[in-house]
Enzyme design. Sequence first.
Site, short mmCIF file in Angstrom:
data_model
loop_
_atom_site.label_atom_id
_atom_site.label_comp_id
_atom_site.label_asym_id
_atom_site.label_seq_id
_atom_site.Cartn_x
_atom_site.Cartn_y
_atom_site.Cartn_z
N LYS A 117 0.94 -1.07 -0.22
CA LYS A 117 0.20 -0.03 -0.01
C LYS A 117 0.82 1.45 0.18
CE LYS A 117 -4.22 -2.11 1.52
NZ LYS A 117 -3.69 -3.52 1.57
C1 LIG Z 1 -4.28 -4.60 1.14
C2 LIG Z 1 -3.34 -5.74 0.85
C3 LIG Z 1 -3.96 -6.72 -0.16
C4 LIG Z 1 -5.03 -6.91 -0.80
O1 LIG Z 1 -4.99 -5.89 -1.83
P1 LIG Z 1 -6.40 -5.31 -2.63
O2 LIG Z 1 -5.89 -4.15 -3.58
O3 LIG Z 1 -7.18 -4.94 -1.45
O4 LIG Z 1 -6.86 -6.57 -3.41
C5 LIG Z 1 -3.01 -7.98 -0.13
N1 LIG Z 1 -1.98 -8.12 0.49
C6 LIG Z 1 -1.66 -7.09 1.49
C7 LIG Z 1 -0.53 -7.29 2.46
C8 LIG Z 1 -2.35 -6.02 1.78
O5 LIG Z 1 -2.02 -4.97 2.51
#
Ligand SMILES: *Cc1c(COP(=O)(O)O)cnc(C)c1O
Length: 475
Positions: A117
């Site tokens: 993120k």
């Molecule tokens: C947010 C997240 C996901 C999922 O990603 P999306 O964009 O919501 O599909 C997968 N793995 C981790 C570690 C995350 O923080």
Amino acid sequence: MNYISTRGDQSPKRFCDILLEGLAPDGGLYLPDHYPEVDAATLSRWRDVYHQQGYAELAFEVLSLYIDDIPPADLKVLCAKTYTVEVFGTGEIVPLRHLENGIWLEALSNGPTLAFKDMAMQLLGNLFEYELARRGEELNILGATSGDTGSAAEYAMRGKKGVRVFMTSPQGRMSPFQQAQMFSLMDDNIFNIAVDGVFDDCQDMVKAVSNDLEFKRRYKIGTVNSINWARLLAQVVYYFAGYFQATQSNAEKVSFTVPSGNFGNVCAGHVARMMGLPVAHLVVATNENDVLDEFFKTGVYRVRASADTHETSSPSMDISKASNFERFVFDLLGRDGARTKALFGEALSRVGFFDLEAHPAFSQAASRYGFVSGKSTHADRLSTIKDTWERHGMMIDTHTADGVKVAREHLQTGVPMIVLETALPIKFAATIVEATGQQPDRPAKFIGIEDRSKRVMSMAADAQAIKTYIADKCS
Ligand SMILES: *Cc1c(COP(=O)(O)O)cnc(C)c1O
């Protein structure tokens, strides 16, 4: 470039109009009115840009196709300021590592909070600061988190002028590492609020504040959730960077496997593919919360109730509905906003599901758009983590393990499979120890983080309490 809503509102908006907004007024999600096409010559040029000038320059190339209301020179500075060795640890920013036969890992989690993120949120922090200064406005970001999103938002917004972050989290429910990450921030514009309740209580407080339109307007309340188009756009860049690292020429194709929850990450892959990136498959990997796997296998999209949403060892994928999925369905239905509205705005709220199996477009999810899917359970996660550790000496996190498990089921000879590494194992140490008997490595800057002093405010699960708190901090 103009942006339109997935629910049919065609009134054109520019990038900076939607940057600070959440949903479109008709309840839909914003998408560009077309996907710019990257022709062969441009793709070749971008390959050189990435290898010779770096990730930030590539980001500028991609973003400038979608952002025409920030002067190019400024946008370039924002990209250069965001994607640095200091923040992301390597010159490649998203280095590719070979795992095994045909499978590669693309590292997206070397940013400040060790999860992918950061890739988007760090850019968002700089875009917000820029745009707010230009308008002479302020923004108070109010959010609820059970882990990754909140910390990524705080590390992106800390010290940014014009922005405050009020982040609620359920008291005592996050891992000690996650609590330490967030609560050790001492920046004047970051406010951690530990709520006496569960995650849903935090979300209810946020909703209650947002529904008080007078308060919302007066205190400039905003969000940074995963439906924000700028976040999705930032993620498009690393699909190109992964492709350029895995291939020698643009005649080659690759596939991506994406550990998925809210469908934001893999939706960025869809956008990259629509632009012309040579992608064979986009493999959606889910955990026990398999809303998306069910759709790609059966055509049925069925939102889960809270009681049917499992708490798993890949918690950032524990979703009851996939908030970005509407964007893909809009494209799948030939961008029919009325139909998308009937499904997401009506069917889901009336009966909790829709079924596209009999719709002629459904088969195109795979044939035309390249989507396939698979799912992984706690037992799969443990055995995948153990196996990659024992056979390859590589420790992977629980979400990435879901990806590797599903990627192995979708390998095609001659097509490199790139699994997106979405977090580092240290964030989910308990499961890593369960799988391997070993503690995962801890990056130097996180040594002793649990012992740092903490700044957090305890609060009852009460919307009025948080309103009073925000009003006080803004005065
Ligand atoms: C947010 C997240 C996901 C999922 O990603 P999306 O964009 O919501 O599909 C997968 N793995 C981790 C570690 C995350 O923080």
